[in-house]
Scaffold this motif. Structure first.
Motif, PDB file in Angstrom:
ATOM      1  N   GLY A   1       0.071  -1.679   1.698  1.00  0.00           N
ATOM      2  CA  GLY A   1      -1.204  -2.142   2.064  1.00  0.00           C
ATOM      3  C   GLY A   1      -1.434  -3.292   2.879  1.00  0.00           C
TER       4      GLY A   1
ATOM      5  N   LEU B   1      -0.728  -3.373  -2.867  1.00  0.00           N
ATOM      6  CA  LEU B   1      -2.033  -3.686  -2.801  1.00  0.00           C
ATOM      7  C   LEU B   1      -2.807  -2.194  -1.575  1.00  0.00           C
ATOM      8  CD1 LEU B   1      -1.290  -6.490  -3.047  1.00  0.00           C
ATOM      9  CD2 LEU B   1      -2.650  -7.318  -1.205  1.00  0.00           C
ATOM     10  N   ALA B   2      -2.116  -1.154  -1.776  1.00  0.00           N
ATOM     11  CA  ALA B   2      -2.416  -0.215  -0.795  1.00  0.00           C
ATOM     12  C   ALA B   2      -3.707   0.623  -1.649  1.00  0.00           C
ATOM     13  CB  ALA B   2      -1.268   0.907  -0.499  1.00  0.00           C
ATOM     14  N   CYS B   3      -4.713   0.668  -1.104  1.00  0.00           N
ATOM     15  CA  CYS B   3      -5.973   1.393  -1.549  1.00  0.00           C
ATOM     16  C   CYS B   3      -7.103   1.002  -0.790  1.00  0.00           C
ATOM     17  CB  CYS B   3      -6.114   1.360  -3.054  1.00  0.00           C
ATOM     18  SG  CYS B   3      -7.375   2.303  -3.816  1.00  0.00           S
TER      19      CYS B   3
ATOM     20  N   SER C   1      -5.235   3.700   7.011  1.00  0.00           N
ATOM     21  CA  SER C   1      -6.722   4.268   6.835  1.00  0.00           C
ATOM     22  C   SER C   1      -7.730   3.336   6.833  1.00  0.00           C
ATOM     23  CB  SER C   1      -6.573   4.940   5.517  1.00  0.00           C
ATOM     24  OG  SER C   1      -6.289   4.327   4.165  1.00  0.00           O
TER      25      SER C   1
ATOM     26  N   PHE D   1     -11.101  -9.887  -8.630  1.00  0.00           N
ATOM     27  CA  PHE D   1     -12.484  -9.796  -8.690  1.00  0.00           C
ATOM     28  C   PHE D   1     -12.939 -10.064  -6.817  1.00  0.00           C
ATOM     29  CE2 PHE D   1     -14.517 -10.128 -12.959  1.00  0.00           C
ATOM     30  CZ  PHE D   1     -13.137 -10.062 -13.508  1.00  0.00           C
TER      31      PHE D   1
ATOM     32  N   ASP E   1       2.058   7.094   3.822  1.00  0.00           N
ATOM     33  CA  ASP E   1       1.041   7.003   2.777  1.00  0.00           C
ATOM     34  C   ASP E   1       2.299   6.661   1.540  1.00  0.00           C
ATOM     35  OD1 ASP E   1      -0.078   7.889   0.394  1.00  0.00           O
ATOM     36  OD2 ASP E   1      -1.510   9.206   1.853  1.00  0.00           O
TER      37      ASP E   1
HETATM   38  N1  LIG Z   1     -11.023  -7.281  -1.720  1.00  0.00           N
HETATM   39  C1  LIG Z   1     -11.568  -7.354  -2.968  1.00  0.00           C
HETATM   40  O1  LIG Z   1     -12.618  -7.745  -3.022  1.00  0.00           O
HETATM   41  C2  LIG Z   1     -10.658  -6.577  -4.012  1.00  0.00           C
HETATM   42  C3  LIG Z   1     -11.123  -6.766  -5.339  1.00  0.00           C
HETATM   43  C4  LIG Z   1     -10.383  -6.107  -6.147  1.00  0.00           C
HETATM   44  C5  LIG Z   1      -9.190  -5.447  -6.017  1.00  0.00           C
HETATM   45  N2  LIG Z   1      -8.868  -5.452  -4.905  1.00  0.00           N
HETATM   46  C6  LIG Z   1      -7.593  -4.320  -4.396  1.00  0.00           C
HETATM   47  O2  LIG Z   1      -6.894  -5.231  -3.495  1.00  0.00           O
HETATM   48  C7  LIG Z   1      -6.236  -4.347  -2.635  1.00  0.00           C
HETATM   49  C8  LIG Z   1      -6.298  -4.614  -1.125  1.00  0.00           C
HETATM   50  O3  LIG Z   1      -7.600  -4.775  -0.925  1.00  0.00           O
HETATM   51  P1  LIG Z   1      -8.371  -5.277   0.555  1.00  0.00           P
HETATM   52  O4  LIG Z   1      -9.572  -5.755   0.395  1.00  0.00           O
HETATM   53  O5  LIG Z   1      -7.419  -5.885   1.219  1.00  0.00           O
HETATM   54  O6  LIG Z   1      -8.746  -3.666   1.028  1.00  0.00           O
HETATM   55  P2  LIG Z   1      -8.402  -3.191   2.455  1.00  0.00           P
HETATM   56  O7  LIG Z   1      -9.182  -1.741   2.555  1.00  0.00           O
HETATM   57  O8  LIG Z   1      -8.735  -4.000   3.591  1.00  0.00           O
HETATM   58  O9  LIG Z   1      -6.733  -2.779   2.545  1.00  0.00           O
HETATM   59  C9  LIG Z   1      -6.317  -1.789   1.858  1.00  0.00           C
HETATM   60  C10 LIG Z   1      -4.881  -1.306   2.700  1.00  0.00           C
HETATM   61  O10 LIG Z   1      -4.486  -0.376   2.064  1.00  0.00           O
HETATM   62  C11 LIG Z   1      -4.190   0.699   2.970  1.00  0.00           C
HETATM   63  N3  LIG Z   1      -3.822   2.152   2.286  1.00  0.00           N
HETATM   64  C12 LIG Z   1      -4.719   2.696   1.771  1.00  0.00           C
HETATM   65  N4  LIG Z   1      -4.378   3.965   1.182  1.00  0.00           N
HETATM   66  C13 LIG Z   1      -3.073   3.823   1.616  1.00  0.00           C
HETATM   67  C14 LIG Z   1      -2.199   4.763   1.305  1.00  0.00           C
HETATM   68  N5  LIG Z   1      -2.312   6.011   0.401  1.00  0.00           N
HETATM   69  N6  LIG Z   1      -0.648   4.414   1.607  1.00  0.00           N
HETATM   70  C15 LIG Z   1      -0.441   3.381   2.262  1.00  0.00           C
HETATM   71  N7  LIG Z   1      -1.536   2.511   2.489  1.00  0.00           N
HETATM   72  C16 LIG Z   1      -2.966   2.702   2.223  1.00  0.00           C
HETATM   73  C17 LIG Z   1      -5.083   0.613   4.073  1.00  0.00           C
HETATM   74  O11 LIG Z   1      -5.027   1.169   5.470  1.00  0.00           O
HETATM   75  C18 LIG Z   1      -5.493  -0.767   4.129  1.00  0.00           C
HETATM   76  O12 LIG Z   1      -4.515  -1.318   5.244  1.00  0.00           O
HETATM   77  C19 LIG Z   1      -6.699  -2.936  -2.858  1.00  0.00           C
HETATM   78  O13 LIG Z   1      -5.800  -2.344  -3.523  1.00  0.00           O
HETATM   79  C20 LIG Z   1      -7.992  -3.182  -3.811  1.00  0.00           C
HETATM   80  O14 LIG Z   1      -8.266  -2.436  -4.739  1.00  0.00           O
HETATM   81  C21 LIG Z   1      -9.665  -5.923  -3.584  1.00  0.00           C
END
Ligand SMILES: NC(=O)c1ccc[n+]([C@@H]2O[C@H](COP(=O)([O-])OP(=O)(O)OC[C@H]3O[C@@H](n4cnc5c(N)ncnc54)[C@H](O)[C@@H]3O)[C@@H](O)[C@H]2O)c1
Length: 319
Positions: free
Chosen positions: A24, A84-86, A51, A184, A66
């Motif tokens: 991620g 962090l991927a999601c 994504s 959070f 993926d």
């Molecule tokens: N930003 C927040 O407020 C927050 C809060 C709680 C938890 N999180 C967690 O932190 C992580 C990062 O969040 P973010 O804000 O950077 O989100 P984001 O959507 O900006 O980044 C997620 C990254 O994961 C990649 N991704 C998604 N599915 C994938 C897969 N199957 N294989 C490979 N890559 C994949 C996306 O392309 C993206 O680059 C996530 O897991 C999220 O659940 C974020």
């Protein structure tokens, strides 16, 4: 990045030469984390399916894949894998709920087994959404949560819960070395335009002179943590031995209403945009505030970026 508290600063020196994978790594938090790891001297490789992420700002080599189908880690003999991927924004994770579930559960399964094979540690980006619409305030890590099993948020909330369970069970049965961050609401420069999360949406509307939409009236609260603080916390957690195997809340306990956040954005952007109340999103949590006693005592970590200072860091961000 502001390196902050003294104990966290000490830990930063321990990253020199560490081999680190950020899954991620093309996303909002992943990009900030990768930059900070490189600044601290780590060798970093990223994996991302793009994504919701962007390939044009990644600071380290990127494997586009993926995570659920990954056959090997992008960095041989990696020592630490951040997962962090999601997709994190409700708009993005609800667009394909089955893929969100697959990413959370099968993706974590795959990364965890690759980490096991490599003898690497895995640092999981879990979420405050595991507490659902909480009935206890502030939320401690021991709170079991109030999560809807059905509805549009379930793919994300329950997917993240299942991923945590999988990691605890692999730690117990196979000795997997895990750290679990319950993150959070995090904000800062580099959040994707149009991804629907409250603060970037408020900035977009305020800049365009459009109304700022307060879903459910804006009386619900969130505790916004600046991404620089979060990255310091993630890096401290990753190297903290006493935090092995236990969830740790990472968030800023400075709780504010969504309306207050919108008013602050309007003021900082000197916008004439009005605030408008619209229907609440389904299962939207009404209150959200972390108890960070555990992060304070185990990591010596404390958020340092105030809300207005943090919002100003987003002001210049038009990319
Ligand atoms: N930003 C927040 O407020 C927050 C809060 C709680 C938890 N999180 C967690 O932190 C992580 C990062 O969040 P973010 O804000 O950077 O989100 P984001 O959507 O900006 O980044 C997620 C990254 O994961 C990649 N991704 C998604 N599915 C994938 C897969 N199957 N294989 C490979 N890559 C994949 C996306 O392309 C993206 O680059 C996530 O897991 C999220 O659940 C974020």
């Amino acid at each position: 990045m502001d390196v902050g508290n003294a104990r966290v600063r000490l830990v930063l020196g321990a990253w020199a030469g560490k081999r680190v994978v950020v899954a991620g790594g093309a996303g909002f938090i992943g990009t900030h984390l990768a930059r900070a790891l490189i600044m601290a001297g780590a060798e970093v490789a990223l994996v991302d399916n793009l994504s919701t992420g962007r390939a044009d700002r990644t600071p380290a080599p990127l494997t586009v894949a993926d995570i659920a189908g990954l056959e090997r880690l992008p960095l041989p003999t990696a020592e630490i894998v951040f997962n962090l991927a999601c997709p994190a924004s409700p708009r993005a994770y609800q667009a394909d709920p089955v893929q969100t579930w697959r990413t959370s559960v099968m993706g974590t399964w795959t990364l965890a087994h690759l980490a096991l094979a490599e003898g690497a540690r895995i640092v999981q980006a879990s979420t405050s959404e595991v507490y659902g619409d909480p009935l206890v305030h502030p939320q401690t890590e021991d709170y079991a949560g109030n999560v809807a099993l059905t509805g549009p948020r379930a793919c994300y909330d329950e997917g993240k819960r299942a991923a945590e369970v999988l990691l605890y069970d692999l730690a117990q049965t196979r000795g997997l070395d895990i750290r679990v961050a319950r993150i959070f609401n995090t904000y800062g420069p580099g959040m994707a335009q149009g991804d629907g999360r409250a603060l970037p949406a408020f900035f977009e509307a305020a800049r365009a002179g459009q109304p700022l939409r307060l879903e459910g009236g804006g009386g619900q609260t969130r505790s916004f943590c600046h991404v620089d603080d979060l990255v310091r916390g993630l890096m401290a957690l990753a190297l903290c031995e006493p935090a092995r195997g236990v969830p740790v809340n990472l968030g800023n306990p400075d709780e504010r209403t969504i309306r207050e956040a919108a008013e602050t954005v309007v003021r900082l952007t000197a916008s004439a945009s009005p605030l408008v109340e619209v229907a609440a999103a389904v299962n939207d949590p009404r209150r959200r505030c972390p108890d960070i006693t555990r992060a304070r005592s185990l990591l010596g970590w404390e958020p340092q970026v105030g809300f207005e200072v943090g919002l100003r860091s987003m002001l210049a961000d038009s990319d």
